[in-house]
Design a protein around this motif. Structure first.
Motif, PDB file in Angstrom:
ATOM      1  N   LEU A  26       0.834  -1.200   0.000  1.00 14.54           N
ATOM      2  CA  LEU A  26       0.000   0.000   0.000  1.00 14.54           C
ATOM      3  C   LEU A  26       0.870   1.252   0.000  1.00 14.54           C
ATOM      4  CD1 LEU A  26      -2.586  -1.058   2.723  1.00 14.54           C
ATOM      5  CD2 LEU A  26      -2.741  -1.340   0.245  1.00 14.54           C
ATOM      6  N   LYS A  30      -5.194   5.150   6.080  1.00 12.90           N
ATOM      7  CA  LYS A  30      -5.984   6.124   6.838  1.00 12.90           C
ATOM      8  C   LYS A  30      -5.824   5.798   8.320  1.00 12.90           C
ATOM      9  CE  LYS A  30     -10.764   7.696   7.094  1.00 12.90           C
ATOM     10  NZ  LYS A  30     -12.119   7.474   6.546  1.00 12.90           N
ATOM     11  N   GLU A  72     -12.828  -1.572   7.522  1.00 10.88           N
ATOM     12  CA  GLU A  72     -13.592  -0.376   7.184  1.00 10.88           C
ATOM     13  C   GLU A  72     -14.197   0.147   8.475  1.00 10.88           C
ATOM     14  OE1 GLU A  72     -16.293  -1.697   4.222  1.00 10.88           O
ATOM     15  OE2 GLU A  72     -17.118  -3.263   5.458  1.00 10.88           O
ATOM     16  N   ASP A  75     -16.363   7.120  10.639  1.00 12.95           N
ATOM     17  CA  ASP A  75     -15.511   8.088  11.332  1.00 12.95           C
ATOM     18  C   ASP A  75     -16.076   8.579  12.656  1.00 12.95           C
ATOM     19  OD1 ASP A  75     -13.583   7.986   9.379  1.00 12.95           O
ATOM     20  OD2 ASP A  75     -14.303   9.736   8.306  1.00 12.95           O
ATOM     21  N   ASN A  96      -6.555   2.011   9.335  1.00 14.58           N
ATOM     22  CA  ASN A  96      -7.568   1.560   8.389  1.00 14.58           C
ATOM     23  C   ASN A  96      -6.916   1.359   7.028  1.00 14.58           C
ATOM     24  OD1 ASN A  96      -9.788   1.078   6.824  1.00 14.58           O
ATOM     25  ND2 ASN A  96     -10.749   3.053   7.151  1.00 14.58           N
ATOM     26  N   GLY A  98      -8.230  -0.438   4.618  1.00 14.29           N
ATOM     27  CA  GLY A  98      -9.261  -0.517   3.584  1.00 14.29           C
ATOM     28  C   GLY A  98      -9.769  -1.933   3.391  1.00 14.29           C
ATOM     29  N   ASN A 101      -8.214  -3.919   0.407  1.00 11.51           N
ATOM     30  CA  ASN A 101      -6.777  -4.106   0.611  1.00 11.51           C
ATOM     31  C   ASN A 101      -6.510  -5.235   1.593  1.00 11.51           C
ATOM     32  OD1 ASN A 101      -6.284  -1.968  -1.093  1.00 11.51           O
ATOM     33  ND2 ASN A 101      -6.083  -0.488   0.535  1.00 11.51           N
ATOM     34  N   ASP A 131      -3.653  -1.017  -4.396  1.00 10.61           N
ATOM     35  CA  ASP A 131      -4.193  -0.136  -3.371  1.00 10.61           C
ATOM     36  C   ASP A 131      -5.527   0.451  -3.818  1.00 10.61           C
ATOM     37  OD1 ASP A 131      -4.574   1.659  -1.290  1.00 10.61           O
ATOM     38  OD2 ASP A 131      -2.512   2.381  -1.318  1.00 10.61           O
ATOM     39  N   SER A 132      -6.527   0.341  -2.962  1.00 13.03           N
ATOM     40  CA  SER A 132      -7.858   0.862  -3.280  1.00 13.03           C
ATOM     41  C   SER A 132      -7.903   2.379  -3.237  1.00 13.03           C
ATOM     42  CB  SER A 132      -8.890   0.332  -2.277  1.00 13.03           C
ATOM     43  OG  SER A 132      -8.966  -1.055  -2.349  1.00 13.03           O
ATOM     44  N   TYR A 133      -6.988   2.982  -2.506  1.00  9.42           N
ATOM     45  CA  TYR A 133      -7.004   4.434  -2.307  1.00  9.42           C
ATOM     46  C   TYR A 133      -5.892   5.102  -3.089  1.00  9.42           C
ATOM     47  CZ  TYR A 133      -9.917   3.278   1.709  1.00  9.42           C
ATOM     48  OH  TYR A 133     -10.902   2.797   2.505  1.00  9.42           O
ATOM     49  N   THR A 134      -6.132   6.327  -3.457  1.00  6.80           N
ATOM     50  CA  THR A 134      -5.090   7.196  -3.953  1.00  6.80           C
ATOM     51  C   THR A 134      -4.865   8.230  -2.861  1.00  6.80           C
ATOM     52  OG1 THR A 134      -5.799   6.917  -6.237  1.00  6.80           O
ATOM     53  CG2 THR A 134      -4.455   8.846  -5.751  1.00  6.80           C
ATOM     54  N   MET A 135      -3.646   8.324  -2.395  1.00  8.74           N
ATOM     55  CA  MET A 135      -3.337   9.252  -1.307  1.00  8.74           C
ATOM     56  C   MET A 135      -2.917  10.602  -1.874  1.00  8.74           C
ATOM     57  SD  MET A 135      -3.850   7.427   1.281  1.00  8.74           S
ATOM     58  CE  MET A 135      -4.181   5.706   1.521  1.00  8.74           C
TER      59      MET A 135
END
Length: 139
Positions: A26, A30, A72, A75, A96, A98, A101, A131-135
Motif C-alpha cells: 500500500l 488512513k 472499514e 468516522d 484503516n 481498507g 486491501n 491499493d484501493s485508495y489514492t493518497m
C-alpha cells in the motif's frame, strides 16, 4: 461480529502501520489517533460500520486495546473514540488499510491454492488489484 485480539512486543504504532503497508503493498493508510504511541495490544474487528459499534467500544475498553486494525470504519464512533483517547494520552490508534486491501491476500491464496485443489480443471489466475485508495498529501 467477533473481533480478534493479539499481543505483540511493544512496537511503535507508526512502525506497525508501515509494516502492514509494506506487506500489503500500500502507498498509505488512513489513521486516527496516536501514531507515536505503542501497539502491544491489537484488535482486528471485522467491520466497524454501525450496529455493533457500541459493543466494539466495550470490547476495546475491556481488552485495553491500543491499536485497532480496521477493514472499514465509520468516522464518528470507534475512530473518534481512538482520537479522543489519544488526546487523553492513552496512545490509542485506528489503522484503516481498507476493506479490499485487507481481503486481497485471501483472494490470492484462494486463486493460487484453494481453487486448483477444489476445481483442478479450471485455470485460475490472481490479478492484483492494488491499493484501493489514492493518497493526496498536502505538504
Amino acid at each position: 461480529q467477533r473481533a480478534r485480539f493479539f499481543v505483540i512486543p511493544p512496537t511503535p504504532t507508526r512502525q506497525v502501520a508501515k509494516h502492514i503497508m509494506d506487506r500489503l503493498g500500500l502507498q498509505g493508510m488512513k489513521t486516527m489517533g496516536d501514531l507515536d504511541g505503542m501497539s502491544p495490544r491489537i484488535m482486528i474487528p471485522s467491520h466497524i460500520i454501525g450496529p455493533f459499534d457500541n459493543q466494539m467500544l466495550s470490547e476495546i475498553e475491556e481488552n485495553d486495546v491500543d491499536t485497532i486494525l480496521a477493514m472499514e470504519i465509520t468516522d464518528f464512533t470507534v475512530a473518534i473514540y481512538a482520537r479522543d483517547s489519544a488526546q487523553l494520552g492513552r496512545g490509542t490508534c485506528v489503522l484503516n488499510a481498507g476493506h479490499f486491501n485487507i481481503e486481497e491476500p485471501g483472494m490470492k491464496w484462494f486463486a493460487e491454492v484453494l481453487m486448483p485443489e477444489l476445481v483442478p480443471d479450471v485455470k485460475t489466475t490472481f490479478v492484483k488489484a492494488g491499493d484501493s485508495y489514492t493518497m493526496i498529501l498536502n505538504n
